[in-house]
Design a protein around this motif. Sequence first.
Motif, PDB file in Angstrom:
ATOM      1  N   ASN A  22      40.161 -10.513  45.770  1.00  0.00           N
ATOM      2  CA  ASN A  22      41.412 -11.274  45.721  1.00  0.00           C
ATOM      3  C   ASN A  22      42.254 -10.913  44.501  1.00  0.00           C
ATOM      4  O   ASN A  22      43.483 -10.948  44.559  1.00  0.00           O
ATOM      5  N   PHE A  36      52.855  -8.550  52.929  1.00  0.00           N
ATOM      6  CA  PHE A  36      51.903  -9.531  53.447  1.00  0.00           C
ATOM      7  C   PHE A  36      51.072  -8.966  54.594  1.00  0.00           C
ATOM      8  O   PHE A  36      49.915  -9.324  54.759  1.00  0.00           O
ATOM      9  N   LEU A  37      51.633  -8.075  55.394  1.00  0.00           N
ATOM     10  CA  LEU A  37      50.875  -7.501  56.503  1.00  0.00           C
ATOM     11  C   LEU A  37      49.721  -6.650  55.983  1.00  0.00           C
ATOM     12  O   LEU A  37      48.609  -6.694  56.528  1.00  0.00           O
ATOM     13  N   LYS A  96      48.175  -7.179  53.173  1.00  0.00           N
ATOM     14  CA  LYS A  96      47.189  -8.140  52.659  1.00  0.00           C
ATOM     15  C   LYS A  96      46.299  -8.656  53.781  1.00  0.00           C
ATOM     16  O   LYS A  96      45.081  -8.745  53.627  1.00  0.00           O
ATOM     17  N   TYR A  97      46.914  -8.994  54.927  1.00  0.00           N
ATOM     18  CA  TYR A  97      46.138  -9.516  56.055  1.00  0.00           C
ATOM     19  C   TYR A  97      45.206  -8.462  56.628  1.00  0.00           C
ATOM     20  O   TYR A  97      44.048  -8.752  56.950  1.00  0.00           O
ATOM     21  N   SER A 132      42.354  -7.974  54.131  1.00  0.00           N
ATOM     22  CA  SER A 132      41.440  -9.122  54.177  1.00  0.00           C
ATOM     23  C   SER A 132      40.568  -9.081  55.428  1.00  0.00           C
ATOM     24  O   SER A 132      39.366  -9.360  55.371  1.00  0.00           O
ATOM     25  N   PHE A 133      41.170  -8.733  56.552  1.00  0.00           N
ATOM     26  CA  PHE A 133      40.413  -8.642  57.796  1.00  0.00           C
ATOM     27  C   PHE A 133      39.334  -7.561  57.692  1.00  0.00           C
ATOM     28  O   PHE A 133      38.181  -7.786  58.055  1.00  0.00           O
TER      29      PHE A 133
END
Length: 92
Positions: free
Chosen positions: A28, A37-38, A40-41, A44-45
Motif C-alpha cells: 500500500n 486509479f485503474l 491501482k485497482y 491490487s487485484f
Amino acid sequence: MNLIVQIYSFVFSFLFGIVFYIVLEIFNKYVNRVKFFLVKYIMSFVFVMLMAFIYFIILLLVNNGFIHIYFLLLILFGYIFTYRLFTHLRKK
C-alpha cells in the motif's frame, strides 16, 4: 488429515495472516504513489490473487491443499493480531 498436519496448517495459516498484513502495508505504501486509479485497482487485484496463489501452493505442500473455514479464520486472526500489535506499538 491427522492431528500433526492440522497443527501445521493452523500455525501456517496464522503466520500467513501476519505476513499478509506486513506485505500489504508495504504494498500500500508503494501503490498510493500511483496516480491512475485503474492501475491501482489492477495492481491490487494482481497482488491479492498472487497472495492467494502463494497460500494455496504452500497449503498444497503442507496438507495436500485442503482448505477449511478455520484456516481462513486463522489468517484473519493473524491479520487482526498483527494490526492491533502494530497500532499499539505506533501509539507508544
